[in-house]
Write an enzyme that holds these catalytic residues in place. Structure first.
Site, PDB file in Angstrom:
ATOM      1  N   TYR A 136      -7.666  -2.706  -1.623  1.00 49.62           N
ATOM      2  CA  TYR A 136      -7.433  -4.122  -1.935  1.00 49.62           C
ATOM      3  C   TYR A 136      -7.020  -4.839  -0.663  1.00 49.62           C
ATOM      4  O   TYR A 136      -6.092  -4.421   0.026  1.00 49.62           O
ATOM      5  CB  TYR A 136      -6.337  -4.267  -2.993  1.00 49.62           C
ATOM      6  CG  TYR A 136      -6.009  -5.698  -3.340  1.00 49.62           C
ATOM      7  CD1 TYR A 136      -6.904  -6.475  -4.075  1.00 49.62           C
ATOM      8  CD2 TYR A 136      -4.814  -6.276  -2.938  1.00 49.62           C
ATOM      9  CE1 TYR A 136      -6.607  -7.790  -4.403  1.00 49.62           C
ATOM     10  CE2 TYR A 136      -4.512  -7.592  -3.263  1.00 49.62           C
ATOM     11  CZ  TYR A 136      -5.411  -8.342  -3.988  1.00 49.62           C
ATOM     12  OH  TYR A 136      -5.117  -9.649  -4.304  1.00 49.62           O
ATOM     13  N   ASP A 231      -6.065  -2.919   7.814  1.00 49.70           N
ATOM     14  CA  ASP A 231      -5.246  -3.759   6.931  1.00 49.70           C
ATOM     15  C   ASP A 231      -3.891  -3.068   6.793  1.00 49.70           C
ATOM     16  O   ASP A 231      -3.723  -2.157   5.980  1.00 49.70           O
ATOM     17  CB  ASP A 231      -5.939  -3.907   5.574  1.00 49.70           C
ATOM     18  CG  ASP A 231      -5.115  -4.729   4.590  1.00 49.70           C
ATOM     19  OD1 ASP A 231      -3.933  -5.005   4.878  1.00 49.70           O
ATOM     20  OD2 ASP A 231      -5.648  -5.077   3.521  1.00 49.70           O
ATOM     21  N   LYS A 259       4.059  -8.811   4.520  1.00 53.97           N
ATOM     22  CA  LYS A 259       5.194  -8.162   3.877  1.00 53.97           C
ATOM     23  C   LYS A 259       6.392  -7.968   4.801  1.00 53.97           C
ATOM     24  O   LYS A 259       7.173  -8.897   5.009  1.00 53.97           O
ATOM     25  CB  LYS A 259       4.748  -6.856   3.214  1.00 53.97           C
ATOM     26  CG  LYS A 259       3.705  -7.093   2.108  1.00 53.97           C
ATOM     27  CD  LYS A 259       3.436  -5.872   1.292  1.00 53.97           C
ATOM     28  CE  LYS A 259       2.323  -6.100   0.279  1.00 53.97           C
ATOM     29  NZ  LYS A 259       2.657  -7.065  -0.783  1.00 53.97           N
TER      30      LYS A 259
END
Length: 425
Positions: A136, A231, A259
């Site tokens: 994802y 990623d 994050k």
């Protein structure tokens, strides 16, 4: 509150997994957090293993971050102009990740990956992108696709609202399946702009790379003239001081971050080799912009968080993650429950299966009704894990001896007599 939220907000939540559809029941509405604990609006306390899906690596309301936020609030919280904090954060990231010679701050991981893919297509002059089944990378149209089988295949839209045209240049292959990557490159020679990969998969549950897998992706992209995009929205500064690229010793062309970078406030970034990043506007012709990019509050929280993540912090995180994983395995074994625990540092997933989980297909073999029953047991006993079999759990530096002792005692009892739920609400 949840019933009222469903009247005003789609599904009652502002991100789908929060709705508890995979585990049943209604989600607690969180009122506050401190250290490793959160309290809901009904006054119940939970040990938090979600950590806001990863960014709270220091726990809730750490003193250093609170101090930095208070200081920035006194100066202002958005200017739409350059700030010294942006420069300091860029320098801190580059020092920790030497592959990032330049970076651009954005507002989310989705923005970061979307922008990195656009840049890769621009600098290579190619259209096609390889991603991995179960990976994802945010909800940009070209990345929200799925595969119909385990072989190298054209992506098809993974949700309504995405056109076939938006997905047709996305090729989906199996994670840890090097032969499928090679087949895709051979089938479309000179057409692959980039391979985008979570170096440690975190959205099919935690799935580490097989030995040599990332190194082989680096070799294949270099030989093909395509770019390698890591990623690291989840793994960046989480699994090591320099992220997964430091942990595994593989240097990507472009890196996406989020994050932990914002210490729990909304932020993202993409960066990499100077020759590529100088193609981003206004230095170059690849346009990307954002009114709140580099928000001073997020930058301040991120700087304070990175400064606190020294060698001692990573040893503490590693130790806590190892203790939780060992306790999970031991408790499941004592109860005769098949369980596979995948862990990299302070992120882990307990899969309800006795098979090795190395890709999306093997992750999907996990017993999700059994996970849902176990989840409800933990929640009832004051532990809040992620509400999905296919998400990562996290521990923080705030998960101290008291918190870990509590968690381990709950885990010892949580598997006994466990049976799948008959139905989910």
């Amino acid at each position: 509150m949840f019933e009222e939220a469903k009247r005003l907000i789609p599904g009652g939540v502002n991100s789908p997994v929060r709705a508890y559809r995979a585990v049943g029941g209604s989600p607690p509405f969180i009122a506050r957090g401190h250290g490793p604990w959160v309290w809901d609006v009904d006054g119940n306390r939970y040990l938090d293993l979600v950590c806001s899906w990863g960014p709270l690596i220091l726990g809730h309301r750490p003193a250093a971050v609170l101090e930095a936020l208070h200081a920035q609030l006194e100066r202002g919280w958005t200017f739409g102009a350059p700030t010294e904090g942006e420069l300091r954060l860029a320098a801190a990231v580059s020092e920790r990740m030497p592959a990032i010679e330049m970076l651009r701050l954005v507002n989310s991981g989705t923005e970061a990956t979307m922008s990195a893919v656009r840049l890769a297509r621009a600098v290579t002059g190619r259209r096609k992108l390889i991603k991995f089944a179960g990976g994802y990378h945010g909800h940009a149209d070209a990345l929200l696709v799925e595969a119909g089988s385990g072989i190298a295949t054209l992506g098809i839209p993974g949700t309504r609202g995405i056109t076939a045209g938006a997905a047709e240049d996305t090729l989906v292959v199996g994670f840890n399946a090097l032969a499928e990557v090679e087949a895709a490159i051979e089938r479309w020679p000179g057409q692959i702009a980039a391979i985008i990969v979570e170096p440690v998969a975190g959205n099919m549950g935690v799935v580490p790379p097989a030995a040599g897998f990332l190194e082989s992706l680096r070799r294949l992209t270099r030989d093909d003239g395509s770019l390698l995009i890591f990623d690291e929205v989840i793994t960046g500064f989480r699994v090591a001081r320099g992220g997964a690229q430091e942990l595994y010793g593989v240097t990507p062309d472009l890196t996406c971050l989020g994050k932990v970078l914002g210490g729990g406030l909304p932020i993202g970034a993409y960066g990499g080799r100077r020759e590529f990043m100088e193609q981003v506007a206004p230095a170059g012709p690849v346009y990307q912009a954002g009114t709140l990019s580099g928000n001073p509050l997020a930058v301040a929280a991120g700087l304070a968080t990175l400064e606190a993540l020294d060698e001692h912090a990573y040893r503490r995180l590693e130790g806590a993650g190892a203790r939780v994983a060992a306790a999970l395995q031991a408790a499941a074994a004592a109860a005769g429950i098949p369980l596979t625990v995948n862990r990299v540092g302070s992120m882990l997933t307990a899969f309800f299966t006795d098979q090795v989980v190395r890709d999306y297909e093997s992750a999907r073999q996990a017993n999700t009704p059994l996970f849902a029953s176990w989840f409800q047991r933990l929640l009832a006993k004051g532990v809040s894990p992620p509400p999905s079999q296919f998400e990562a759990a996290f521990v923080s530096t705030a998960h101290d001896e008291e918190a870990l002792a509590f968690l381990l005692s709950v885990l010892r009892d949580s598997f006994m007599g466990l049976r799948p739920a008959a139905a989910l609400g």
